[in-house]
Every structure is written in structure tokens, then in C-alpha cells.
Design an enzyme around this catalytic site. Sequence first.
Site, mmCIF file in Angstrom:
data_model
loop_
_atom_site.group_PDB
_atom_site.id
_atom_site.type_symbol
_atom_site.label_atom_id
_atom_site.label_comp_id
_atom_site.label_asym_id
_atom_site.label_seq_id
_atom_site.Cartn_x
_atom_site.Cartn_y
_atom_site.Cartn_z
ATOM 1 N N SER A 35 -29.196 -0.279 -3.637
ATOM 2 C CA SER A 35 -27.871 -0.062 -3.062
ATOM 3 C C SER A 35 -27.592 1.414 -2.789
ATOM 4 C CB SER A 35 -26.806 -0.578 -4.030
ATOM 5 O OG SER A 35 -26.935 -1.976 -4.139
ATOM 6 N N ARG A 80 -1.737 -10.057 46.680
ATOM 7 C CA ARG A 80 -0.850 -10.587 45.643
ATOM 8 C C ARG A 80 -1.444 -10.444 44.242
ATOM 9 N NH1 ARG A 80 -0.048 -16.250 48.711
ATOM 10 N NH2 ARG A 80 -1.951 -15.495 49.724
ATOM 11 N N ASN A 99 -4.038 -16.840 43.921
ATOM 12 C CA ASN A 99 -3.478 -15.773 44.754
ATOM 13 C C ASN A 99 -2.883 -14.654 43.927
ATOM 14 O OD1 ASN A 99 -3.987 -17.029 47.354
ATOM 15 N ND2 ASN A 99 -2.476 -18.547 46.699
HETATM 16 C C1 UD1 Z 1 -4.917 -20.633 52.976
HETATM 17 C C2 UD1 Z 1 -4.622 -21.610 54.114
HETATM 18 C C3 UD1 Z 1 -3.550 -22.579 53.656
HETATM 19 C C4 UD1 Z 1 -4.035 -23.312 52.409
HETATM 20 C C5 UD1 Z 1 -4.465 -22.339 51.326
HETATM 21 C C6 UD1 Z 1 -5.197 -23.099 50.259
HETATM 22 C C7 UD1 Z 1 -5.009 -20.486 56.247
HETATM 23 C C8 UD1 Z 1 -4.385 -19.796 57.391
HETATM 24 N N1 UD1 Z 1 -4.194 -20.885 55.272
HETATM 25 O O1 UD1 Z 1 -3.739 -19.893 52.705
HETATM 26 O O2 UD1 Z 1 -3.265 -23.521 54.679
HETATM 27 O O3 UD1 Z 1 -3.004 -24.153 51.923
HETATM 28 O O4 UD1 Z 1 -5.360 -21.363 51.839
HETATM 29 O O5 UD1 Z 1 -5.570 -22.289 49.204
HETATM 30 O O6 UD1 Z 1 -6.201 -20.671 56.242
HETATM 31 N N2 UD1 Z 1 -9.990 -14.863 53.918
HETATM 32 C C9 UD1 Z 1 -10.977 -14.301 54.697
HETATM 33 N N3 UD1 Z 1 -10.627 -13.512 55.747
HETATM 34 C C10 UD1 Z 1 -9.331 -13.265 56.066
HETATM 35 C C11 UD1 Z 1 -8.329 -13.859 55.300
HETATM 36 C C12 UD1 Z 1 -8.685 -14.662 54.222
HETATM 37 O O7 UD1 Z 1 -12.161 -14.479 54.424
HETATM 38 O O8 UD1 Z 1 -9.103 -12.535 57.033
HETATM 39 C C13 UD1 Z 1 -10.374 -15.669 52.757
HETATM 40 C C14 UD1 Z 1 -9.797 -15.120 51.462
HETATM 41 O O9 UD1 Z 1 -10.692 -14.235 50.848
HETATM 42 C C15 UD1 Z 1 -9.586 -16.374 50.638
HETATM 43 C C16 UD1 Z 1 -9.392 -17.463 51.655
HETATM 44 O O10 UD1 Z 1 -9.867 -16.962 52.882
HETATM 45 O O11 UD1 Z 1 -10.710 -16.664 49.828
HETATM 46 C C17 UD1 Z 1 -7.940 -17.873 51.781
HETATM 47 O O12 UD1 Z 1 -7.172 -16.745 52.132
HETATM 48 P P1 UD1 Z 1 -5.703 -16.535 51.604
HETATM 49 O O13 UD1 Z 1 -5.182 -15.314 52.215
HETATM 50 O O14 UD1 Z 1 -5.663 -16.672 50.144
HETATM 51 O O15 UD1 Z 1 -4.981 -17.802 52.298
HETATM 52 P P2 UD1 Z 1 -3.716 -18.556 51.787
HETATM 53 O O16 UD1 Z 1 -2.498 -17.822 52.154
HETATM 54 O O17 UD1 Z 1 -3.899 -18.948 50.378
HETATM 55 CA CA CA Z 2 -5.393 -18.501 48.799
#
Ligand code: UD1
Ligand code: CA
Length: 506
Positions: free
Chosen positions: A412, A19, A235
Site C-alpha cells: 500500500s 430554429r 426543427n
Molecule cells: C418541410 C416540408 C413540410 C413538411 C415538413 C416535414 C417543404 C417545403 N416543406 O417543412 O411540408 O411538413 O418538412 O418535416 O418541403 N433542406 C434542404 N435545402 C433547402 C431547405 C431545406 O436540403 O434549401 C432540407 C433541410 O436540411 C431539412 C429538410 O430539407 O432536412 C426540411 O427542411 P425544413 O426547412 O426543415 O422544412 P420544414 O419547414 O420542416
Molecule cells: Ca423540418
Amino acid sequence: MSDPRPTAVIVLAAGEGTRMKSTTPKVLHTIGGRSLVGHAIRAARGASPERLAVVVRHQRERVAEHVSALDEDVIIVDQDEVKGTGRAVACALQALPEGLTGTVVVTYGDVPLLASETILELTAMHVEGGDAITMITAALADPTGYGRIIRGADGVVEAIVEQKDATPEQRSITEVNSGIYAFDAEFLREAIDQVESDNAQGEMYLTDVVAIARRQGLGVRADLVDDVWQTEGVNDKVQLARLGVEHNRRTVEQAMRDGAIVIDPAATWIDADVTIGPDTVVHPNTQLHGATTIGSDCVIGPDTTLTDCEVGDSASVVRTQATLAVVGVGASVGPFSYLRPGTRLGARGKIGGFVETKNAVIGEGAKVPHLTYCGDATIGAGANIGAGTIFANYDGVAKSHTTVGAHSFVGSDSVLVAPVTIADGAYVAAGSAVTRDIGAGELGISRAPQRNVEGWVARRRPGTATEAAAVLSSESAAETDAELPAVAGAAVENDQPTTDTKDARR
Ligand code: UD1
Ligand code: CA
């Protein structure tokens, strides 16, 4: 009470961050001069965990290198191709010692305003409560995108449902998952293996361990945080700006609480690591970046950008752009000055308007007041560099150095062609092109002697306004001479050829 410190903190930073629509990995985007993952690591370190792990995958090399440069003790964990926050934690647990007990805290690399105190409070609450999971939730006016907290009739947390999997009814819940949890290590190790990927995104959700704990009859505690900013994630670039503004608001407020006078907080940008001494006035449209340190009683701005600079007490830096520059105590810079890396201005020295400096060490009380390029130079204490002086440091191939000695005076519009050395206590005549060294006490002069060609205007520009002015001027001079014969000598002197010595007096 047992040790309130977490056994381990796991920071998740492997996600792609689609995103963000960026070629830079999401967690490397910055607010307050620090990457998102840098903020997360800083907060985690502040809770003094025994081990700190950061999970990486997307643009692995870039993120891992950045993380290790920030904190060499971080354990870099590689997440495999299986997606999801649950998988990320599973990979981290594999990289941590097998028999890990105590509290494991998980935070997200894209939640930059989380404070160490909050992690410590969460850990203490977890240890006290003795539950399988203790987590921080937030009540958001707009919960879109976050996981929703599902509580049973008795108020007990039963599950977390992601936005994409939620029913319309669940989507109307405003209590959201912040992504900051404390787990019992043994429970987490067992539960994470049971997480599946039968959801809208086909990912292994860490959030599923909440329902797993409840199925086993274990306790889950969720506490609403007061300061919701600490739980907000980045995000997309709209959220990046929003959290950047809030981060800045907090940093500027702290600077004021520490004694700085900030005229317009909203028009002042201060990075996380900047320090400002008491009673320094920061005027509007000032940006203080990186590792900049400002002393006390200074005047900074308006319209000034300092990156990695050091400014001594009582200095003033006005309408200036500077990077990796040192400004001495009581020195003055600006307006309209450009200080490039390696500039060191001594105490009470001056760099004035339309002056550019680079790799220039300018001594105590020395002045470079107007319209000068000063590159690759050493200027002694008390020296004065006249308006329009150019330090010609580059011959198209190599850069060379120029030295101007203590209390020397450069007239100067001179050009000092490097390499060249002007000794202490020397003079350069205005308008000179200096290509040879000048010794102590000497005057260096290098320019064509002046020649005044009599009658040139009358011969070559007849009939012009210039000629008319000349005629008028000589007529009135003649009248004056007639009236005041005693000063006729002055006119006689004008007729003589000008000598070098007379020129050099200027
Ligand atoms: C996640 C939470 C959601 C919460 C929100 C808060 C889950 C399934 N969902 O959603 O409940 O409200 O954060 O901000 O956990 N990441 C990894 N490996 C992956 C996927 C993600 O390390 O395979 C890391 C990302 O780099 C990031 C964090 O986990 O720093 C959150 O991932 P993101 O995809 O942003 O989750 P959200 O959809 O925001
Ligand atoms: Ca997130």
C-alpha cells in the site's frame, strides 16, 4: 411486380436549421448517439437503393465530411444558393444519372425515427399504385409548422400548403406532410423544373410538385402512417429532446425484447448501436453510449456511463465512468471507478473504489482494489496492487510505462516512478518510492527506516491531553507488567530500534 427497391433515395440536408439556434448544423445534432442525418442515411440504406444521395449546403464541409465518414458510397450533392426543398431535389437529380427511371424516394435529414421498413412499404405501394407521387402523411394533434395536406371533395390529394402560406381554414387541417415521398423518376425530373418560388418564404418548395401532378391529371396517393413518430421532424431543441426520449424508449424496449433486464427504462439511456447480452441487469441511471457492447449475465450500474466500451460476460460494472475500456469476463469494476481509454481489465480481474486507470493492461485475476492511479501500465496475471498505489507516469514532459509482473505484490501507498519494471513474483514494501527495477523473487523497499524517539511527547508537548494519555498508558502497562511478569519480554522488544526486515513483514 417490378423491383420494389428505389432507384435512388435523396436525403435533404442542406437547410440552415435557423430554429435550432446552434453553431452546429442541424443535421449533425444527435439522438441515440447518432446524428440526425446519420439516422436518415441508415434508414435509406436499409431500403437498398441503387443510389443514395445527400444534398448539402449549409456548413457544407462539416456535413459532407460527416456523411462520407458514415457511408463512403453516398453521393454528396451540392445545392446552390437558390433556397428550398424543391431546389435541393433539382440539384440532386442533376447529380444522378440522366435517364433515371423507376422510383425516387425523397426523405429529410431532420426526420430521425423513420424506419427502413417504412421506406420499403412506401416504395412497394408506389410501384403497385402506379401513381406519379406516393407519400406518407400523419394526423397530428398539433400540426403547427408542418405542410398541410389539401384534399378535394372526393378525398383526392390536390396540394400541400406550407404553414406560412396557409389560410386560417387550411391551418386547421391536422393531416400533415411527413416529408417522405416516392416519385416516378421521369415525372419528378419534369415537374421539378416547373416549381417556382412565389410563396411566403421565397423558396422553391418540393411540395409544389403535388399540385403540378394534379394539374396534369396524374395520380397522387397519400397514406396516413400509424406510427406518427416516424414522420416527426427536428426543427428546434425542444423537438430534438422529444424525439431523443422517444428514440431511447424504443431502443431500451428493443434491448429488453433481446433479453436484457432493465430496472427503470426511463432512467436508462442506450445509444442506437449498443448491444447487450441476455440476462444482463441494467440498473437505473446508466448510460450506454457509442459502440458499447455488453455480454450476458452482467450487472451494469447504477449510475454508470460507458462510452465505446466492451464488457465480457458475467462482469459487473457499478457506479463507474468508462471510455474505450475493455472489461474481461467475470471481472468487477467499481464502485466509483474511472476507466479512461486504453484500459483492458483481464478476466476475473478487479478495479475497485476510487481507482483511475488509463492505457493500462491489467492481467487475468489481477486486482487494483482501492484508491489508485494506474496510467501507462502493464500488470501481470494475479498481481495485487495495494491501496493508494500511484503509477507516476508523467515527469512533466514525457509519459513513461510501468510493468508489474505476474503474481507480484505492491504494498500500500507505494509510488512506482516510471519507467520501471517489477518482475514476476516480486514484492514492493508498503510506502516505497520505486525508482529502480525489481527482479523476480526480490523485495523492493525504499523508505526511511523508522526511528522511535523515547520521551518526546513529555519533553515537547507537556501538559497536553496527548501527554496525559501517554502517562496513563505507561502506568497501566507497568501495572500489567507487575501482574504478569511472564510477558515482560514484549515490553523489552518495544524498546529496541525497529529494523527494516520487521517493517517489510507488513
Ligand atoms: C418541410 C416540408 C413540410 C413538411 C415538413 C416535414 C417543404 C417545403 N416543406 O417543412 O411540408 O411538413 O418538412 O418535416 O418541403 N433542406 C434542404 N435545402 C433547402 C431547405 C431545406 O436540403 O434549401 C432540407 C433541410 O436540411 C431539412 C429538410 O430539407 O432536412 C426540411 O427542411 P425544413 O426547412 O426543415 O422544412 P420544414 O419547414 O420542416
Ligand atoms: Ca423540418
